[in-house]
Design a protein around this motif. Sequence first.
Motif, PDB file in Angstrom:
ATOM      1  N   UNK A  18       7.183  10.205   0.636  1.00 42.50           N
ATOM      2  CA  UNK A  18       6.059   9.664   1.391  1.00 42.50           C
ATOM      3  C   UNK A  18       4.742   9.777   0.625  1.00 42.50           C
ATOM      4  N   UNK A  19       4.548  10.821  -0.159  1.00 43.70           N
ATOM      5  CA  UNK A  19       3.302  10.938  -0.919  1.00 43.70           C
ATOM      6  C   UNK A  19       3.259   9.958  -2.092  1.00 43.70           C
ATOM      7  N   UNK A  20       4.402   9.667  -2.668  1.00 43.75           N
ATOM      8  CA  UNK A  20       4.458   8.641  -3.713  1.00 43.75           C
ATOM      9  C   UNK A  20       4.067   7.286  -3.142  1.00 43.75           C
ATOM     10  N   UNK A  21       4.595   6.966  -1.976  1.00 42.14           N
ATOM     11  CA  UNK A  21       4.248   5.697  -1.335  1.00 42.14           C
ATOM     12  C   UNK A  21       2.788   5.672  -0.889  1.00 42.14           C
ATOM     13  N   UNK A  22       2.273   6.821  -0.491  1.00 44.50           N
ATOM     14  CA  UNK A  22       0.850   6.894  -0.138  1.00 44.50           C
ATOM     15  C   UNK A  22      -0.016   6.528  -1.343  1.00 44.50           C
ATOM     16  N   UNK A  23       0.332   7.023  -2.498  1.00 46.97           N
ATOM     17  CA  UNK A  23      -0.404   6.676  -3.716  1.00 46.97           C
ATOM     18  C   UNK A  23      -0.345   5.177  -3.982  1.00 46.97           C
ATOM     19  N   UNK A  24       0.824   4.599  -3.891  1.00 48.97           N
ATOM     20  CA  UNK A  24       0.976   3.162  -4.136  1.00 48.97           C
ATOM     21  C   UNK A  24       0.149   2.357  -3.129  1.00 48.97           C
ATOM     22  N   UNK A  25       0.151   2.792  -1.880  1.00 51.56           N
ATOM     23  CA  UNK A  25      -0.635   2.103  -0.853  1.00 51.56           C
ATOM     24  C   UNK A  25      -2.132   2.216  -1.116  1.00 51.56           C
ATOM     25  N   UNK A  26      -2.607   3.412  -1.452  1.00 51.80           N
ATOM     26  CA  UNK A  26      -4.037   3.590  -1.691  1.00 51.80           C
ATOM     27  C   UNK A  26      -4.496   2.762  -2.878  1.00 51.80           C
ATOM     28  N   UNK A  30      14.462  -2.456   0.753  1.00 49.68           N
ATOM     29  CA  UNK A  30      13.104  -1.962   0.559  1.00 49.68           C
ATOM     30  C   UNK A  30      12.699  -2.065  -0.909  1.00 49.68           C
ATOM     31  N   UNK A  31      13.593  -1.703  -1.806  1.00 45.88           N
ATOM     32  CA  UNK A  31      13.284  -1.779  -3.235  1.00 45.88           C
ATOM     33  C   UNK A  31      12.963  -3.204  -3.664  1.00 45.88           C
ATOM     34  N   UNK A  32      13.683  -4.149  -3.108  1.00 50.46           N
ATOM     35  CA  UNK A  32      13.405  -5.547  -3.449  1.00 50.46           C
ATOM     36  C   UNK A  32      12.017  -5.950  -2.967  1.00 50.46           C
ATOM     37  N   UNK A  33      11.615  -5.476  -1.791  1.00 50.94           N
ATOM     38  CA  UNK A  33      10.283  -5.792  -1.271  1.00 50.94           C
ATOM     39  C   UNK A  33       9.194  -5.126  -2.107  1.00 50.94           C
ATOM     40  N   UNK A  34       9.453  -3.914  -2.596  1.00 49.20           N
ATOM     41  CA  UNK A  34       8.458  -3.190  -3.382  1.00 49.20           C
ATOM     42  C   UNK A  34       8.356  -3.674  -4.822  1.00 49.20           C
ATOM     43  N   UNK A  35       9.401  -4.283  -5.332  1.00 46.33           N
ATOM     44  CA  UNK A  35       9.413  -4.643  -6.746  1.00 46.33           C
ATOM     45  C   UNK A  35       8.924  -6.057  -7.028  1.00 46.33           C
ATOM     46  N   UNK A  36       8.664  -6.839  -5.987  1.00 41.35           N
ATOM     47  CA  UNK A  36       8.129  -8.186  -6.216  1.00 41.35           C
ATOM     48  C   UNK A  36       6.757  -8.078  -6.862  1.00 41.35           C
ATOM     49  N   UNK A  37       6.590  -8.700  -7.994  1.00 40.71           N
ATOM     50  CA  UNK A  37       5.401  -8.465  -8.806  1.00 40.71           C
ATOM     51  C   UNK A  37       4.109  -8.808  -8.078  1.00 40.71           C
ATOM     52  N   UNK A  38       4.091  -9.818  -7.257  1.00 40.61           N
ATOM     53  CA  UNK A  38       2.883 -10.189  -6.532  1.00 40.61           C
ATOM     54  C   UNK A  38       3.004  -9.946  -5.030  1.00 40.61           C
ATOM     55  N   UNK A  39       4.137 -10.238  -4.454  1.00 44.23           N
ATOM     56  CA  UNK A  39       4.263 -10.203  -2.999  1.00 44.23           C
ATOM     57  C   UNK A  39       4.487  -8.802  -2.445  1.00 44.23           C
ATOM     58  N   UNK A  40       4.668  -7.792  -3.308  1.00 43.98           N
ATOM     59  CA  UNK A  40       4.865  -6.444  -2.794  1.00 43.98           C
ATOM     60  C   UNK A  40       3.670  -5.980  -1.967  1.00 43.98           C
ATOM     61  N   UNK A  41       2.486  -6.519  -2.240  1.00 46.22           N
ATOM     62  CA  UNK A  41       1.293  -6.131  -1.487  1.00 46.22           C
ATOM     63  C   UNK A  41       1.447  -6.499  -0.018  1.00 46.22           C
ATOM     64  N   UNK A  42       2.124  -7.603   0.277  1.00 39.97           N
ATOM     65  CA  UNK A  42       2.363  -7.983   1.671  1.00 39.97           C
ATOM     66  C   UNK A  42       3.148  -6.900   2.399  1.00 39.97           C
ATOM     67  N   UNK A  43       4.136  -6.359   1.719  1.00 40.82           N
ATOM     68  CA  UNK A  43       4.928  -5.295   2.326  1.00 40.82           C
ATOM     69  C   UNK A  43       4.085  -4.045   2.543  1.00 40.82           C
ATOM     70  N   UNK A  44       3.282  -3.655   1.551  1.00 44.18           N
ATOM     71  CA  UNK A  44       2.456  -2.461   1.688  1.00 44.18           C
ATOM     72  C   UNK A  44       1.510  -2.575   2.880  1.00 44.18           C
ATOM     73  N   UNK A  45       1.027  -3.758   3.145  1.00 44.37           N
ATOM     74  CA  UNK A  45       0.099  -3.963   4.257  1.00 44.37           C
ATOM     75  C   UNK A  45       0.760  -3.649   5.598  1.00 44.37           C
ATOM     76  N   UNK A  46       2.074  -3.833   5.675  1.00 44.16           N
ATOM     77  CA  UNK A  46       2.788  -3.667   6.943  1.00 44.16           C
ATOM     78  C   UNK A  46       3.724  -2.455   6.953  1.00 44.16           C
ATOM     79  N   UNK A  47       3.730  -1.677   5.893  1.00 43.83           N
ATOM     80  CA  UNK A  47       4.770  -0.655   5.733  1.00 43.83           C
ATOM     81  C   UNK A  47       4.562   0.554   6.618  1.00 43.83           C
ATOM     82  N   UNK A  48       3.323   1.042   6.715  1.00 41.07           N
ATOM     83  CA  UNK A  48       3.105   2.332   7.381  1.00 41.07           C
ATOM     84  C   UNK A  48       2.963   2.167   8.883  1.00 41.07           C
ATOM     85  N   UNK A  49       3.333   3.192   9.608  1.00 37.40           N
ATOM     86  CA  UNK A  49       3.325   3.181  11.061  1.00 37.40           C
ATOM     87  C   UNK A  49       4.605   3.809  11.565  1.00 37.40           C
TER      88      UNK A  49
END
Length: 275
Positions: free
Chosen positions: A65-73, A137-156
């Motif tokens: 979770x802290x690794x993902x927090x870094x990626x999100x920030x 999840x890995x496929x959503x995170x590894x998309x070079x441009x669209x991964x940001x869409x996932x990060x916007x909706x990931x937490x909660x």
Amino acid sequence: MSTYAIGDLQGCHAELQDLLGLIAFNPVHDRLWLVGDLVNRGPESLAVLRFIMRLGTRATVVLGNHDLHLVMRAAGFGRDSKDDTIAPILAAPDCDELLEWLRTRPLFHVERDYAMVHAGLLPQWSVAQAAELATEVSEALSRRKRYVDFLEHMWGSKPDTWHDDLRGWDRLRVVVNAMTRMRFCTPAGGMEFHAKGKPENAPAGYLPWFAVPQRASRTHTLLCGHWSALGLHMKDGVIALDTGCLWGGQLTAVRLEDRKVFQVPSRQPPGPWAD
């Protein structure tokens, strides 16, 4: 050749080097498995990231979770915490390279009779199903441009229960929450995200995720971290490795070939033993 599974680092680079010295780690012959939370709250997250990334295929990492927090920030999502120590990473000249490497680590790793995840698996998930869900999840995170869409909706924290017919962001969010945040759940797989204490202090109606009778993942030994109040736990088909190094405890490694335990003391001041 030996394989060593190591608990949550959270920026404790000096203790990692102490531990590697104790086990006489040889990157030519040995491998490290890291249960996630490489970064944050500890003093040397940047050094940890650089060191582990340089190990290449000698280090197998799952996201915490802290690794993902870094990626999100880094992408402008989530919230700063007064306890964050990720600013040096975000200011580093190699930040983009480090974050791309981190973002493309898996949530789940399976090899032989072992499976590794940061927090846990829902009781109805077999190891095979969990691997498939982690890949989504890995496929959503590894998309070079669209991964940001996932990060916007990931937490909660909702939905807090898995259903096979979940789709879209809700589906991926449940997978992330189970694999990186869960400690307690109901026998039906309803997750609780607030309690951080010892297993015997589980909220009413909940129990440790690994203690659910007949959980489907009992076919493998599961390696995990995330739960410093649990400490080193080597039963119930689980090897839990977070022994609170960040909070003044120990940093722990288990050699998978014979399950020998290696530990070094923390160099950090005593803390509240929270994750």
